[in-house]
Scaffold this motif. Structure first.
Motif, short mmCIF file in Angstrom:
data_model
loop_
_atom_site.label_atom_id
_atom_site.label_comp_id
_atom_site.label_asym_id
_atom_site.label_seq_id
_atom_site.Cartn_x
_atom_site.Cartn_y
_atom_site.Cartn_z
N VAL A 5 -24.21 -40.58 19.57
CA VAL A 5 -23.58 -39.55 18.74
C VAL A 5 -22.25 -40.11 18.25
CG1 VAL A 5 -22.73 -37.17 18.66
CG2 VAL A 5 -24.64 -37.75 20.18
N ILE A 6 -22.11 -40.26 16.93
CA ILE A 6 -20.85 -40.77 16.38
C ILE A 6 -19.99 -39.57 15.99
CG2 ILE A 6 -19.77 -42.29 14.69
CD1 ILE A 6 -22.46 -43.61 14.23
N GLY A 7 -18.82 -39.45 16.62
CA GLY A 7 -17.92 -38.33 16.36
C GLY A 7 -17.96 -37.36 17.52
N ALA A 8 -16.78 -37.11 18.11
CA ALA A 8 -16.69 -36.18 19.24
C ALA A 8 -15.74 -35.04 18.90
CB ALA A 8 -16.25 -36.91 20.51
N SER A 22 -30.64 -31.90 28.28
CA SER A 22 -32.07 -31.82 28.03
C SER A 22 -32.80 -33.09 28.48
CB SER A 22 -32.34 -31.61 26.53
OG SER A 22 -31.67 -30.46 26.08
N GLY A 23 -32.06 -34.03 29.06
CA GLY A 23 -32.70 -35.20 29.65
C GLY A 23 -32.63 -36.48 28.84
N TYR A 24 -31.93 -36.47 27.69
CA TYR A 24 -31.78 -37.70 26.91
C TYR A 24 -30.64 -38.53 27.49
CZ TYR A 24 -34.53 -35.19 23.38
OH TYR A 24 -35.50 -34.49 22.74
N GLN A 25 -30.72 -39.84 27.27
CA GLN A 25 -29.59 -40.71 27.59
C GLN A 25 -28.65 -40.65 26.38
OE1 GLN A 25 -30.71 -44.81 28.08
NE2 GLN A 25 -28.56 -45.41 28.26
N VAL A 26 -27.36 -40.41 26.59
CA VAL A 26 -26.46 -40.14 25.46
C VAL A 26 -25.24 -41.06 25.50
CG1 VAL A 26 -24.92 -38.40 24.42
CG2 VAL A 26 -27.16 -37.71 25.32
N THR A 27 -24.89 -41.63 24.33
CA THR A 27 -23.62 -42.34 24.19
C THR A 27 -22.82 -41.64 23.10
OG1 THR A 27 -24.63 -44.45 24.82
CG2 THR A 27 -22.52 -44.56 23.64
N VAL A 28 -21.58 -41.25 23.43
CA VAL A 28 -20.71 -40.58 22.45
C VAL A 28 -19.64 -41.58 22.04
CG1 VAL A 28 -19.18 -38.62 22.04
CG2 VAL A 28 -21.15 -38.35 23.56
N ILE A 29 -19.41 -41.69 20.72
CA ILE A 29 -18.48 -42.70 20.19
C ILE A 29 -17.40 -42.01 19.37
CG2 ILE A 29 -18.32 -44.75 18.71
CD1 ILE A 29 -21.54 -44.82 19.16
N ASP A 30 -16.14 -42.13 19.79
CA ASP A 30 -15.03 -41.55 19.01
C ASP A 30 -13.73 -42.11 19.58
OD1 ASP A 30 -13.06 -39.92 17.77
OD2 ASP A 30 -14.46 -38.25 17.62
N PRO A 31 -12.86 -42.69 18.74
CA PRO A 31 -11.60 -43.22 19.28
C PRO A 31 -10.61 -42.11 19.63
CG PRO A 31 -11.68 -43.48 16.90
CD PRO A 31 -13.00 -42.91 17.30
N ALA A 32 -10.80 -40.92 19.09
CA ALA A 32 -9.83 -39.83 19.28
C ALA A 32 -10.58 -38.50 19.36
CB ALA A 32 -8.84 -39.84 18.12
N PRO A 33 -11.29 -38.25 20.47
CA PRO A 33 -12.12 -37.04 20.55
C PRO A 33 -11.32 -35.77 20.30
CG PRO A 33 -12.58 -38.50 22.40
CD PRO A 33 -11.39 -39.07 21.69
N ALA A 34 -11.93 -34.86 19.54
CA ALA A 34 -11.39 -33.51 19.32
C ALA A 34 -9.99 -33.48 18.74
CB ALA A 34 -11.46 -32.70 20.62
N THR A 35 -9.65 -34.47 17.91
CA THR A 35 -8.34 -34.44 17.25
C THR A 35 -8.46 -34.14 15.76
OG1 THR A 35 -8.43 -36.82 16.90
CG2 THR A 35 -7.26 -36.06 18.87
N VAL A 159 -16.19 -32.21 27.11
CA VAL A 159 -16.01 -33.60 27.54
C VAL A 159 -16.26 -33.70 29.05
CG1 VAL A 159 -14.32 -35.47 27.84
CG2 VAL A 159 -14.42 -34.23 25.67
N ALA A 160 -15.70 -32.75 29.81
CA ALA A 160 -15.89 -32.77 31.27
C ALA A 160 -17.37 -32.56 31.62
CB ALA A 160 -15.02 -31.70 31.93
N ALA A 161 -18.02 -31.64 30.90
CA ALA A 161 -19.45 -31.38 31.18
C ALA A 161 -20.28 -32.63 30.87
CB ALA A 161 -19.93 -30.19 30.34
N LEU A 162 -19.94 -33.29 29.74
CA LEU A 162 -20.67 -34.51 29.37
C LEU A 162 -20.47 -35.59 30.43
CD1 LEU A 162 -20.03 -34.83 25.56
CD2 LEU A 162 -22.18 -35.39 26.66
N GLU A 163 -19.21 -35.75 30.86
CA GLU A 163 -18.92 -36.83 31.81
C GLU A 163 -19.55 -36.58 33.17
OE1 GLU A 163 -14.93 -38.83 29.84
OE2 GLU A 163 -14.66 -37.20 31.28
N SER A 164 -19.91 -35.30 33.43
CA SER A 164 -20.55 -35.01 34.73
C SER A 164 -22.06 -35.25 34.69
CB SER A 164 -20.27 -33.56 35.13
OG SER A 164 -21.04 -32.69 34.32
N GLU A 165 -22.61 -35.49 33.48
CA GLU A 165 -24.06 -35.70 33.37
C GLU A 165 -24.40 -37.16 33.64
OE1 GLU A 165 -26.74 -33.87 32.69
OE2 GLU A 165 -25.72 -31.96 32.41
N PRO A 166 -25.48 -37.41 34.40
CA PRO A 166 -25.92 -38.80 34.54
C PRO A 166 -26.45 -39.28 33.19
CG PRO A 166 -27.50 -37.29 35.54
CD PRO A 166 -26.35 -36.45 35.07
N GLY A 167 -26.31 -40.55 32.91
CA GLY A 167 -26.89 -41.08 31.66
C GLY A 167 -26.03 -40.85 30.44
N VAL A 168 -24.73 -40.48 30.64
CA VAL A 168 -23.83 -40.30 29.49
C VAL A 168 -22.77 -41.39 29.52
CG1 VAL A 168 -22.06 -38.82 28.45
CG2 VAL A 168 -24.18 -37.82 29.30
#
Ligand SMILES: Cc1cc2nc3c(=O)[nH]c(=O)nc-3n(C[C@H](O)[C@H](O)[C@H](O)COP(=O)(O)OP(=O)(O)OC[C@H]3O[C@@H](n4cnc5c(N)ncnc54)[C@H](O)[C@@H]3O)c2cc1C
Length: 395
Positions: A5-8, A22-35, A159-168
């Protein structure tokens, strides 16, 4: 299946978390999330009072999104252990003069005609809901189903919920290109100190808002390798928004979001539980990324006309950001190529629609092989309606 996912902002974070849970492996890419726009947004979840003429198609997303928000906020809070700031508060809509009341009355009629719940109140009844309303108003309406969240806290919780998921995985880097290879798309990234990386994925979701990065809204350096149809229709519509805090003796609003029409100009006053009051928002297409003096002047003048007690508050923050907007004010939400999905152009409604964007992207993907039934949340959307948001509609 691996999704990048490009953009946080609120859109990318919501999609990322929906896919991760939902069980996907996820990579989130953003140099400045939620700014980006997410940082400025007031957080109105206002499917009723945000409805405007000629935006009928949006109801396919906004109505299910509004219905899903309470459960979504609860799920994010449980997963993250943090508050999102979600509140079921209702919206009061008030008119400063007779012409404003006539305009709001016609709009309320249009809102009721599409099944949205808004009724006219007397100004005395409105003042019972919000005693800080000015004594001299010409009319008032009430939309009890509208709600709100705090986008900054919601983004932190996501962000916290994502970081608590395995595979993120979280890459705090800028995506520079999406390259199509034989095995699928690869996202090329660069870090602040020039370090390059490549992320292979089965699916890439482009959720870059206006494509701008950073606190001051400077334009990003661009993401290459995407079909031109994605870039062309997205334009920045800047908004100024103010944050106020009550002084020790200042009275606090009761809690409803208040929207107003003042001599034909819109303003809203959104009180948070901790005392902060948000006053917004202008809509400018002048390419000025910084806060507009004229915008601040207009917002304060109109907010004080509606709620004079705000004069005793402290002005603690002025913010401007760009809404990602499209020519028809509908998002770009759908496939733009093999392994490539667009989720941008959410204009004035991105916080409300973030839940719908997440559900839509999940329905566009093949089921995750790893997904187990109880972790896979039910979808909230009728997929046949997604055609209205097809990014190719402008080509
Ligand atoms: C003043 C104001 C008030 C608003 N109020 C409301 C409201 O009350 N309710 C509502 O529903 N909506 C509201 N909105 C609209 C809402 O804020 C937006 O629709 C929403 O934030 C869009 O989210 P987004 O994630 O698409 O974009 P953004 O929040 O802008 O996020 C985009 C992200 O993409 C990243 N990015 C960009 N390019 C790259 C790249 N090349 N590589 C990696 N990352 C990249 C950026 O760093 C950014 O974090 C408001 C907007 C404004 C400006």
């Amino acid at each position: 299946m691996h999704c990048a996912v490009i953009g946080a902002g609120i859109i990318g974070l919501s999609i990322g978390w929906e896919l991760a849970r939902s069980g996907y492996q996820v990579t989130v890419i953003d140099p400045a999330p939620a700014t980006g726009a997410t940082h400025a947004a007031a957080g109105m979840l206002a499917a009723v009072t945000e409805f405007h003429y000629q935006e009928r198609e949006l109801l396919h997303l906004s109505v299910p999104a509004a219905a899903a928000w309470p459960q979504w906020a609860q799920a994010v809070e449980t997963a993250s252990g943090r508050s999102t700031g979600f509140e079921a508060c209702g919206t009061l809509v008030v008119a400063a003069d007779a012409a404003d009341r006539a305009d709001l009355s016609v709009l309320a009629e249009a809102q009721r005609a599409v099944g949205l719940g808004i009724g006219e109140l007397g100004t005395a009844a409105a003042r019972e809901i919000e005693p800080l309303l000015a004594p001299r108003l010409a009319g008032a309406f009430h939309a009890p189903a509208d709600a709100r969240t705090d986008p900054r806290r919601t983004a932190e919780a996501l962000v916290a919920a994502l970081e608590s998921e395995p595979g993120v995985a979280f890459y705090r880097q800028r995506a520079t290109a999406v390259v199509q290879g034989e095995r699928g798309p690869t996202v090329q990234t660069v870090s602040a100190d020039g370090e390059l990386a490549e992320i292979e994925a089965d699916e890439v979701i482009v959720a870059t808002g206006t494509g701008r990065i950073g606190e001051h809204g400077a334009p990003g350096e661009g993401l290459t390798g995407l079909p031109a149809i994605l870039r062309l229709p997205v334009r920045p519509v800047f908004g100024d928004v103010l944050r106020l805090r009550p002084t020790a003796t200042a009275p606090r609003p009761a809690g409803s979001t208040v929207r107003a029409l003042v001599s034909g100009q819109r303003v809203y006053i959104l009180p948070r539980r901790d005392g902060e009051v948000i006053v917004g928002a202008t809509e400018r297409e002048d390419d000025q990324a910084g806060v507009s003096v004229e915008g601040v002047h207009r917002l304060l003048r109109d907010a004080l006309r509606v709620m004079p007690a705000l004069a005793h508050y402290e002005l603690v923050e002025l913010t401007a950001r760009a809404r990602p907007s499209t020519p028809d004010h509908l998002p770009l939400l759908g496939r733009i190529g093999p392994g490539l999905i667009a989720a941008t152009g959410f204009h004035r409604h991105g916080v409300l629609l973030s839940v719908a964007a997440a559900a839509a992207v999940r329905t566009l993907l093949a089921p995750a092989p790893e997904a187990t039934a109880p972790r896979s949340p039910p979808t909230i959307l009728d997929p046949t309606h997604l055609a209205s948001f097809d990014p190719w509609r402008f080509s």
